[in-house]
Write a protein that holds these residues in place. Structure first.
Motif, PDB file in Angstrom:
ATOM      1  N   ILE A  30       0.545  -0.755  -0.135  1.00  0.00           N
ATOM      2  CA  ILE A  30       0.246   0.158  -0.052  1.00  0.00           C
ATOM      3  C   ILE A  30       0.947   0.948   0.332  1.00  0.00           C
ATOM      4  CG2 ILE A  30      -1.909   1.317   0.819  1.00  0.00           C
ATOM      5  CD1 ILE A  30      -2.222  -1.091   2.510  1.00  0.00           C
ATOM      6  N   ALA A  31       1.131   2.048  -0.892  1.00  0.00           N
ATOM      7  CA  ALA A  31       1.649   2.338  -1.344  1.00  0.00           C
ATOM      8  C   ALA A  31       0.546   4.736  -0.987  1.00  0.00           C
ATOM      9  CB  ALA A  31       1.845   3.168  -2.099  1.00  0.00           C
ATOM     10  N   ILE A  32       1.206   5.379  -0.244  1.00  0.00           N
ATOM     11  CA  ILE A  32       0.594   6.155   0.541  1.00  0.00           C
ATOM     12  C   ILE A  32       1.476   7.846   0.729  1.00  0.00           C
ATOM     13  CG2 ILE A  32       0.063   7.337   2.843  1.00  0.00           C
ATOM     14  CD1 ILE A  32      -0.985   4.944   4.289  1.00  0.00           C
ATOM     15  N   THR A  33       1.480   8.530  -0.226  1.00  0.00           N
ATOM     16  CA  THR A  33       2.051  10.497  -0.280  1.00  0.00           C
ATOM     17  C   THR A  33       1.078  10.803   0.782  1.00  0.00           C
ATOM     18  OG1 THR A  33       2.363   9.657  -3.053  1.00  0.00           O
ATOM     19  CG2 THR A  33       2.496  12.140  -2.089  1.00  0.00           C
ATOM     20  N   ALA A  34       2.333  11.830   1.765  1.00  0.00           N
ATOM     21  CA  ALA A  34       1.883  12.530   2.203  1.00  0.00           C
ATOM     22  C   ALA A  34       2.612  13.584   2.267  1.00  0.00           C
ATOM     23  CB  ALA A  34       1.865  11.582   4.252  1.00  0.00           C
ATOM     24  N   VAL A  35       2.152  15.124   2.305  1.00  0.00           N
ATOM     25  CA  VAL A  35       1.931  15.916   2.629  1.00  0.00           C
ATOM     26  C   VAL A  35       1.893  16.674   3.608  1.00  0.00           C
ATOM     27  CG1 VAL A  35       2.756  18.560   0.991  1.00  0.00           C
ATOM     28  CG2 VAL A  35       2.113  15.965  -0.115  1.00  0.00           C
ATOM     29  N   THR A  36       3.334  17.488   4.213  1.00  0.00           N
ATOM     30  CA  THR A  36       2.411  17.731   5.799  1.00  0.00           C
ATOM     31  C   THR A  36       2.573  18.623   6.221  1.00  0.00           C
ATOM     32  OG1 THR A  36       4.230  16.601   6.796  1.00  0.00           O
ATOM     33  CG2 THR A  36       2.661  14.890   6.882  1.00  0.00           C
ATOM     34  N   GLN A  37       3.813  19.059   6.693  1.00  0.00           N
ATOM     35  CA  GLN A  37       4.390  20.266   7.706  1.00  0.00           C
ATOM     36  C   GLN A  37       4.912  21.083   6.891  1.00  0.00           C
ATOM     37  OE1 GLN A  37       2.821  20.260  10.391  1.00  0.00           O
ATOM     38  NE2 GLN A  37       2.967  18.236  10.547  1.00  0.00           N
ATOM     39  N   PRO A  38       4.911  22.683   6.738  1.00  0.00           N
ATOM     40  CA  PRO A  38       5.519  23.800   6.119  1.00  0.00           C
ATOM     41  C   PRO A  38       7.193  23.538   5.687  1.00  0.00           C
ATOM     42  CG  PRO A  38       4.116  24.744   7.995  1.00  0.00           C
ATOM     43  CD  PRO A  38       4.406  23.364   8.029  1.00  0.00           C
ATOM     44  N   LEU A  39       7.875  23.238   6.550  1.00  0.00           N
ATOM     45  CA  LEU A  39       8.836  22.724   6.192  1.00  0.00           C
ATOM     46  C   LEU A  39       9.956  21.546   6.718  1.00  0.00           C
ATOM     47  CD1 LEU A  39      10.272  26.952   7.282  1.00  0.00           C
ATOM     48  CD2 LEU A  39      10.362  25.695   5.212  1.00  0.00           C
ATOM     49  N   PRO A  40      10.576  20.904   6.212  1.00  0.00           N
ATOM     50  CA  PRO A  40      10.634  20.082   6.947  1.00  0.00           C
ATOM     51  C   PRO A  40      11.713  20.108   7.775  1.00  0.00           C
ATOM     52  CG  PRO A  40      12.805  20.395   5.160  1.00  0.00           C
ATOM     53  CD  PRO A  40      10.799  21.268   5.000  1.00  0.00           C
ATOM     54  N   THR A  41      12.791  20.638   8.250  1.00  0.00           N
ATOM     55  CA  THR A  41      12.820  21.311   9.992  1.00  0.00           C
ATOM     56  C   THR A  41      12.556  21.317  11.534  1.00  0.00           C
ATOM     57  OG1 THR A  41      13.516  23.596   8.907  1.00  0.00           O
ATOM     58  CG2 THR A  41      15.110  22.104   8.327  1.00  0.00           C
ATOM     59  N   GLN A  42      11.152  21.563  10.862  1.00  0.00           N
ATOM     60  CA  GLN A  42      10.097  21.592  12.353  1.00  0.00           C
ATOM     61  C   GLN A  42       9.801  20.704  13.213  1.00  0.00           C
ATOM     62  OE1 GLN A  42       7.345  23.561   9.423  1.00  0.00           O
ATOM     63  NE2 GLN A  42       6.836  24.241  11.300  1.00  0.00           N
ATOM     64  N   PRO A  43      10.093  20.407  14.359  1.00  0.00           N
ATOM     65  CA  PRO A  43       9.910  19.386  15.148  1.00  0.00           C
ATOM     66  C   PRO A  43       8.384  18.720  15.067  1.00  0.00           C
ATOM     67  CG  PRO A  43       9.978  21.448  16.458  1.00  0.00           C
ATOM     68  CD  PRO A  43       9.913  21.846  15.108  1.00  0.00           C
ATOM     69  N   GLN A  44       7.392  19.511  15.123  1.00  0.00           N
ATOM     70  CA  GLN A  44       6.100  18.468  14.024  1.00  0.00           C
ATOM     71  C   GLN A  44       6.702  17.545  12.983  1.00  0.00           C
ATOM     72  OE1 GLN A  44       6.485  22.138  14.259  1.00  0.00           O
ATOM     73  NE2 GLN A  44       5.034  21.320  16.455  1.00  0.00           N
ATOM     74  N   TYR A  45       7.386  17.757  12.169  1.00  0.00           N
ATOM     75  CA  TYR A  45       8.082  17.029  11.208  1.00  0.00           C
ATOM     76  C   TYR A  45       9.221  15.398  11.670  1.00  0.00           C
ATOM     77  CZ  TYR A  45       8.696  15.818   5.835  1.00  0.00           C
ATOM     78  OH  TYR A  45       9.130  15.014   4.670  1.00  0.00           O
ATOM     79  N   ALA A  88      -8.086  16.052  -4.919  1.00  0.00           N
ATOM     80  CA  ALA A  88      -7.815  15.214  -6.592  1.00  0.00           C
ATOM     81  C   ALA A  88      -7.013  14.080  -6.478  1.00  0.00           C
ATOM     82  CB  ALA A  88      -6.702  16.116  -8.150  1.00  0.00           C
ATOM     83  N   GLY A  89      -6.617  13.685  -5.135  1.00  0.00           N
ATOM     84  CA  GLY A  89      -5.732  12.207  -5.169  1.00  0.00           C
ATOM     85  C   GLY A  89      -4.968  12.553  -5.252  1.00  0.00           C
ATOM     86  N   GLN A  90      -4.088  13.790  -5.996  1.00  0.00           N
ATOM     87  CA  GLN A  90      -2.140  13.945  -5.659  1.00  0.00           C
ATOM     88  C   GLN A  90      -2.027  13.349  -4.414  1.00  0.00           C
ATOM     89  OE1 GLN A  90      -3.404  18.011  -8.135  1.00  0.00           O
ATOM     90  NE2 GLN A  90      -1.756  17.242  -8.548  1.00  0.00           N
ATOM     91  N   ALA A  91      -2.524  13.408  -3.609  1.00  0.00           N
ATOM     92  CA  ALA A  91      -1.780  13.140  -2.113  1.00  0.00           C
ATOM     93  C   ALA A  91      -3.122  12.336  -1.463  1.00  0.00           C
ATOM     94  CB  ALA A  91      -1.016  14.156  -0.900  1.00  0.00           C
ATOM     95  N   GLU A  92      -2.893  11.384  -0.901  1.00  0.00           N
ATOM     96  CA  GLU A  92      -3.072  10.393  -0.197  1.00  0.00           C
ATOM     97  C   GLU A  92      -4.141  11.033   1.059  1.00  0.00           C
ATOM     98  OE1 GLU A  92      -2.637   8.201  -3.284  1.00  0.00           O
ATOM     99  OE2 GLU A  92      -0.805   8.666  -1.217  1.00  0.00           O
ATOM    100  N   ILE A  93      -2.724  11.346   1.362  1.00  0.00           N
ATOM    101  CA  ILE A  93      -2.517  12.063   2.863  1.00  0.00           C
ATOM    102  C   ILE A  93      -2.250  13.421   3.407  1.00  0.00           C
ATOM    103  CG2 ILE A  93      -2.106  12.210   5.502  1.00  0.00           C
ATOM    104  CD1 ILE A  93      -2.777   9.119   5.415  1.00  0.00           C
ATOM    105  N   GLY A  94      -2.697  15.553   3.583  1.00  0.00           N
ATOM    106  CA  GLY A  94      -2.357  16.320   3.364  1.00  0.00           C
ATOM    107  C   GLY A  94      -2.247  16.874   5.143  1.00  0.00           C
TER     108      GLY A  94
END
Length: 354
Positions: A30-45, A88-94
């Protein structure tokens, strides 16, 4: 690097779950694309999304689930596109802040209004209560919320001294979102809309006198280099949400869907705790308190902390009740006022319309 990450997780109670446990039966990948926090350096990320969402789902599914994780910055996104991207299905999770996502779904703005929640515990109770309500609107867009979470308290950074909210009259203040504009306008300040990446130079050049962001976000962006005073008064919490493509989610095997739900419940718990820890940590880092600075970077030029007075807190509540809340209902419509009174007013103690 992994040893450092585990140490940081342990330091803030963000213990890594029992990832070796397999909770879904064997089956196709199962492949999932997830686009989450504004920056990759944030502790949430780095402290939550990577170990729990990306690595955790892979481990707990025995390799069946493969999450491709990216930040907004890595995908050249501003954040406002997240609902449309997932729909649109360009990411499963955002994921994105509710203020940013409310352009598509206005009711979301009511969850994190300026002055609504003076502490993070109340902010969470409101977010939890409003999630099913928000999902009724979001599901018309083909998405739904999996979890809400906060960033550190949104506080004010200024390049000149101030001692109270009253001192902000006439100052140009960088804001974002309608309710912050209403809040600072009511104080007699001049709200200015500037994108986060441009705020450093705007403060440096005096284009704005002050700017609001998360206490830790300002530390990460080196705002102590261009500002001198920081308030400890939480104006809002930049509450955000993870949303999922509903059609894709409904097609998942029940065991896989249950694992996804469990993972996001755990992520939400971790992120609310991180929001609380990172709020004080960000202030400590900005004022040069080395002992209290463990998540963000210690400021090379320490700022002065401006502690909120009882009068400041009373004025914040007055402005929320008399200006911010009516402004939200005016923009969102009478239905939003009814929802606020039904769901949020019993928690906040402030009713729309008196």
């Amino acid at each position: 690097m992994r040893r450092l990450l585990l140490a940081a997780l342990a330091a803030f109670g963000l213990a890594v779950p029992a990832l070796a446990q397999t909770t879904v039966p064997p089956g196709p990948r199962i492949a999932i694309t997830a686009v989450t926090q504004p920056l990759p350096t944030q502790p949430q990320y780095t402290l939550v999304d990577q170990p729990l969402l990306r690595d955790g789902l892979r481990a707990r599914s025995n390799g069946r689930i493969e999450v491709t994780l990216a930040s907004h910055g890595e995908r050249n996104l501003g954040g406002a596109e997240i609902i449309r991207l997932v729909r649109a299905g360009q990411a499963e999770i955002g994921a994105g802040t509710l203020t940013t996502l409310s352009g598509d779904v206005p009711i979301l703005d009511g969850i994190d209004l300026s002055g609504l929640a003076p502490d993070i515990r109340l902010a969470r109770r409101i977010a939890d209560a409003m999630t099913p309500v928000a999902n009724r609107d979001l599901e018309r867009f083909g998405v739904r919320i999996l979890a809400m979470y906060p960033f550190p308290a949104q506080v004010l950074f200024c390049r000149a001294p101030f001692t109270s909210l009253a001192d902000l009259r006439g100052r140009r203040i960088r804001t974002f979102g309608n309710s912050l504009v209403d809040f600072y306008t009511a104080l007699g300040a001049q709200p200015v809309s500037i994108g986060f990446p441009e705020v450093y130079s705007a403060l440096e050049r005096g284009v704005v006198d002050c700017a609001i962001t998360g206490s830790g976000s300002g530390a990460a962006a080196r705002w102590p280099e261009v500002s001198t005073h920081i308030s400890d008064l939480p104006v809002s919490w930049a509450v955000a949400a993870y949303v999922v493509n509903l059609a894709w989610y409904n097609r998942l095997e029940p065991a896989v869907r249950a694992l996804v739900d469990d993972t996001f419940r755990e992520m939400s718990d971790r992120l609310w705790q991180l929001g609380a820890d990172a709020t004080r940590d960000g202030i400590d880092c900005n004022i040069g308190n080395r002992e209290g600075c463990r998540i963000h970077n210690l400021a090379a030029r320490p700022m002065t902390e401006v502690k909120a007075t009882d009068a400041d807190r009373a004025e914040t509540r007055r402005i929320f009740e008399q200006v911010v809340l009516p402004g939200f209902v005016r923009r969102c419509g009478a239905r939003c006022g009814e929802i606020y009174n039904q769901v949020i007013a019993p928690l906040s103690g402030v009713r729309f319309g008196g």
